[in-house]
Design an enzyme around this catalytic site. Structure first.
Site, short mmCIF file in Angstrom:
data_model
loop_
_atom_site.label_atom_id
_atom_site.label_comp_id
_atom_site.label_asym_id
_atom_site.label_seq_id
_atom_site.Cartn_x
_atom_site.Cartn_y
_atom_site.Cartn_z
N CYS A 92 0.54 -1.19 0.22
CA CYS A 92 0.21 0.45 0.76
C CYS A 92 1.12 1.46 0.13
CB CYS A 92 -1.11 -0.42 0.52
SG CYS A 92 -2.12 1.35 1.35
N HIS A 191 -3.72 -5.58 3.02
CA HIS A 191 -3.32 -6.08 4.05
C HIS A 191 -3.99 -6.60 4.20
CE1 HIS A 191 -2.25 -1.49 4.62
NE2 HIS A 191 -2.77 -1.87 3.70
N1 GLN Z 1 -2.04 6.81 2.03
C1 GLN Z 1 -2.15 5.90 0.79
C2 GLN Z 1 -3.78 6.10 0.43
O1 GLN Z 1 -4.81 6.44 1.29
C3 GLN Z 1 -1.75 4.50 1.89
C4 GLN Z 1 -3.01 3.58 2.51
C5 GLN Z 1 -2.35 2.57 2.95
O2 GLN Z 1 -1.02 2.37 3.67
N2 GLN Z 1 -3.30 1.42 3.30
O3 GLN Z 1 -3.59 5.72 -1.12
#
Ligand code: GLN
Length: 241
Positions: A92, A191
């Site tokens: 992510c 995740h």
């Molecule tokens: N900040 C990034 C987004 O919202 C990554 C979020 C995350 O790692 N879950 O796309």
């Protein structure tokens, strides 16, 4: 001895991403493969060549901003290590930082390392929920499961995706791709954490690490009854079995 580097564990650790390290470590231990984990933070000395496996977790926009300057200083060494075959998993927020840039919803441009050919921009809606992704690991078709929660929408250039979305949104909710893959680098929005949920992917990463050391014979088969059952439950929830 397999050496794992967990980069920015205090800042990039969303939705239990640390579980990726635990799963990798545990599946090595069950095979009596010695493994040690080094946590590396902002400003710490880091030689990528000393490590077999690098993990970069997810983070909010704020956390991505906090680490980007430090990461940028390590860019050339990281690129060189990637070209030489370093095994890397980026999730992510960590995934987004390997690309060209991430344009947030507030219009802020968070620069990426530009090592991999993709860019990310925030969309109008957050992409949240369970995901199933069809990929190929060592010649075998495997369905990965996980959970996504991101506003960034990623568009790939010349780089390969990690896989094809079978359920959920993936990179951007439009083109049907999830993640990215280059040499021994695996990027994903999943995740869950990803590796405890997907034993086959964990073993594939361990295999790649062992292959670089010419010790593939250490990858003894394990009993995956519970892992496979858990995966089927998730596929069932997504209506895929
Ligand atoms: N900040 C990034 C987004 O919202 C990554 C979020 C995350 O790692 N879950 O796309």
């Amino acid at each position: 001895m397999i050496k794992i580097c967990h980069l920015y564990p205090d800042l990039l650790n969303l939705y239990g991403d640390r579980g990726n390290i635990i799963a990798f470590q545990q599946r090595c231990r069950w095979r009596n493969i010695p493994v040690e984990v080094h946590e590396v933070g902002i400003g710490d000395v880091l030689y990528f060549d000393h490590f077999d496996f690098l993990f970069l977790g997810g983070g909010s926009d704020r956390e991505q901003n906090l680490i980007v300057a430090d990461l940028m200083q390590r860019r050339n060494e990281l690129k060189e290590a990637i070209e030489k075959g370093l095994v890397l998993l980026a999730i992510c927020g960590g995934y987004q930082l390997l690309g060209k840039y991430y344009l947030t919803r507030e219009g802020e441009n968070i620069p990426g390392l530009g090592i991999l050919d993709f860019y990310t921009r925030a969309g109008d809606r957050r992409l949240v929920g369970n995901v199933a992704v069809e990929t190929n690991l060592g010649g075998e078709t495997v369905i990965l499961t996980g959970f996504e929660n991101h506003s960034g929408q990623t568009y790939l250039g010349s780089i390969q995706p990690l896989g094809k979305v079978r359920s959920g949104n993936g990179n951007n909710g439009e083109d049907g791709w999830e993640g990215a893959r280059y040499k021994n680098v695996f990027c994903s929005y999943l995740h869950g954490p990803l590796l405890p949920k997907n034993a086959r992917l964990t073993d594939h990463l361990i295999f790649l690490v062992l292959k670089r050391r010419n010790r593939q014979e250490l990858l003894k088969p394990l009993d995956n009854t519970f892992e496979d059952r858990a995966c089927r439950v998730m596929l069932g929830r997504m209506g895929l079995v």
